[in-house]
Design an enzyme around this catalytic site. Structure first.
Site, PDB file in Angstrom:
ATOM      1  CD  GLU A  10      -0.057   1.212   3.197  1.00  0.00           C
ATOM      2  OE1 GLU A  10      -0.576   2.228   2.706  1.00  0.00           O
ATOM      3  OE2 GLU A  10       0.694   1.240   4.178  1.00  0.00           O
ATOM      4  CD  GLN A 100      -2.050   1.301  12.629  1.00  0.00           C
ATOM      5  OE1 GLN A 100      -1.379   2.195  12.115  1.00  0.00           O
ATOM      6  NE2 GLN A 100      -2.893   0.547  11.934  1.00  0.00           N
ATOM      7  CG  LEU A 282     -11.849  -5.426  12.746  1.00  0.00           C
ATOM      8  CD1 LEU A 282     -11.242  -4.630  13.892  1.00  0.00           C
ATOM      9  CD2 LEU A 282     -13.212  -5.999  13.157  1.00  0.00           C
ATOM     10  CB  ALA A 283      -9.138  -7.139   7.615  1.00  0.00           C
ATOM     11  CG  ASP A 284      -6.293  -2.665   6.857  1.00  0.00           C
ATOM     12  OD1 ASP A 284      -6.303  -3.665   6.116  1.00  0.00           O
ATOM     13  OD2 ASP A 284      -6.636  -1.532   6.491  1.00  0.00           O
ATOM     14  CD  GLN A 285      -6.145  -0.554  12.693  1.00  0.00           C
ATOM     15  OE1 GLN A 285      -5.516  -0.454  13.737  1.00  0.00           O
ATOM     16  NE2 GLN A 285      -5.896   0.209  11.648  1.00  0.00           N
ATOM     17  CG  HIS A 306      -4.123  -0.101   3.826  1.00  0.00           C
ATOM     18  ND1 HIS A 306      -4.587   0.423   2.653  1.00  0.00           N
ATOM     19  CD2 HIS A 306      -3.576   0.934   4.507  1.00  0.00           C
ATOM     20  CE1 HIS A 306      -4.340   1.725   2.619  1.00  0.00           C
ATOM     21  NE2 HIS A 306      -3.713   2.056   3.729  1.00  0.00           N
TER      22      HIS A 306
END
Length: 337
Positions: A10, A100, A282-285, A306
């Site tokens: 990304e 994050q 949410l998947a990224d996190q 991402h």
């Protein structure tokens, strides 16, 4: 030393943030070049510099080359210490994205921590506070740590000036397998506005009502103090038994209230029509905490760049491999081995 090309995948700030957090945890130094190489304005911006400074503060780390606009840095971690910390971005750059960076290390640190983070809490380039509070942190808490976040002041782009407090009680991470989101419970649509005509949010809510087949008492308008603006965001929430999805649409010049609401409504309806546990953001996190737990899985929509970039960085530092499997229902199962 781990060497990272910041233009891969990304090609944005998430690569740097994940590398900082994982470096603090593993004790591995890294050098990253081509920072944010795929962005219109590459190099470090103020919020990324704040993330680096914050990582240095909690981890006794050193960093060579850091400065606004820098395209390459070398980061050497020290020892992470829990405690009370305050970090200010100084612009509308996201305070949530600074969180994050720090959260993975602090949620397995040697002592509890309290963070005060100042900057943007609601801007179009980062998850809003409500996403962190209602989508991400409940899952982190199910993994063992206890993380509580409070919104003190809203901070919209371009003014900033927002503030959040985060209390972190660390704990070893346990794996989660998140395949079934459970039955749908509450839905809610909230239009926030500050320092802008009230007609904007009325039109957003009216359009959202036309598109979403939700009860009328699900729709709300919240007018904030004039000095917190200008700013506007439409938040759409679908709370299932096991997970809550929060979709946001941010008002900006040249985009009508009706168009904003239709786009946001289409996104939440797309999620609700699928069987995916995690939405794309949410998947990224979830990649970093699931990697740190040493196992776990979840279903999501088609993985974004991402998400794939987060996987690549986690594999560099931890050596744990992720598997992505397309499912017959159109979702994808992501699992860490």
């Amino acid at each position: 030393m781990i060497v990272i090309d910041g233009s891969q995948g990304e090609g944005g700030g998430q690569i740097l943030r994940n590398a900082l957090g994982l470096s603090l945890i593993t004790g591995q130094s890294f050098r990253i070049h081509n920072i944010r190489g795929q962005r219109e304005r590459p190099g470090l911006m103020r919020q990324h510099l704040t993330a680096i400074e914050a990582a240095m503060a909690i981890g006794g780390a050193t960093c060579d080359g850091a400065g606004v606009g820098a395209a390459e840095i070398t980061f050497r971690p020290g020892s992470v210490k829990g405690g009370d910390y305050r970090f200010a971005v100084g612009t509308a750059g996201s305070a949530g994205l600074v969180l994050q960076t720090l959260l993975p290390a602090l949620m397995i640190a040697d002592a509890p921590s309290r963070l005060v983070l100042e900057g943007g809490t609601h801007n179009p380039y980062a998850p809003p506070f409500e996403f962190l509070e209602r989508s991400l942190l409940p899952l982190i808490n199910r993994m063992g740590p206890r993380v509580e976040a409070r919104l003190i002041r809203h901070g919209f782009y371009p003014r900033g000036g927002g503030s959040m407090e985060v209390d972190i009680t660390p704990s070893p991470l346990r794996r989660l397998d998140c395949h079934d989101r459970g039955a749908l419970g509450a839905t809610r649509a909230t239009a926030l506005v500050a320092g802008l005509p009230g007609d904007i949010v009325r039109r957003e809510i009216m359009t959202a009502r036309e598109v979403l087949d939700w009860p009328h008492d699900c729709f709300h308008i919240e007018r904030l103090a004039e000095e917190r603006g200008p700013g506007n965001v439409l938040l759409l929430e679908a709370a299932f038994e096991q997970v809550t999805e929060v979709v946001s649409g941010f008002g900006r010049f040249g985009v009508s209230a009706e168009s904003l609401a239709k786009t946001a409504a289409s996104r939440i309806l797309g999620y609700m029509a699928s069987t995916a546990f995690a939405g794309p953001y949410l998947a990224d996190q979830l990649i970093v905490p699931f990697s740190l737990a040493g196992g776990g899985s979840f279903t999501t929509v088609k993985p974004s760049n991402h998400t794939k970039s987060a996987i690549a960085i986690a594999e560099m530092f931890l050596g744990r491999q992720w598997q992505i499997e397309a499912q017959s229902d159109g979702t994808h199962l992501l699992s860490v081995k």
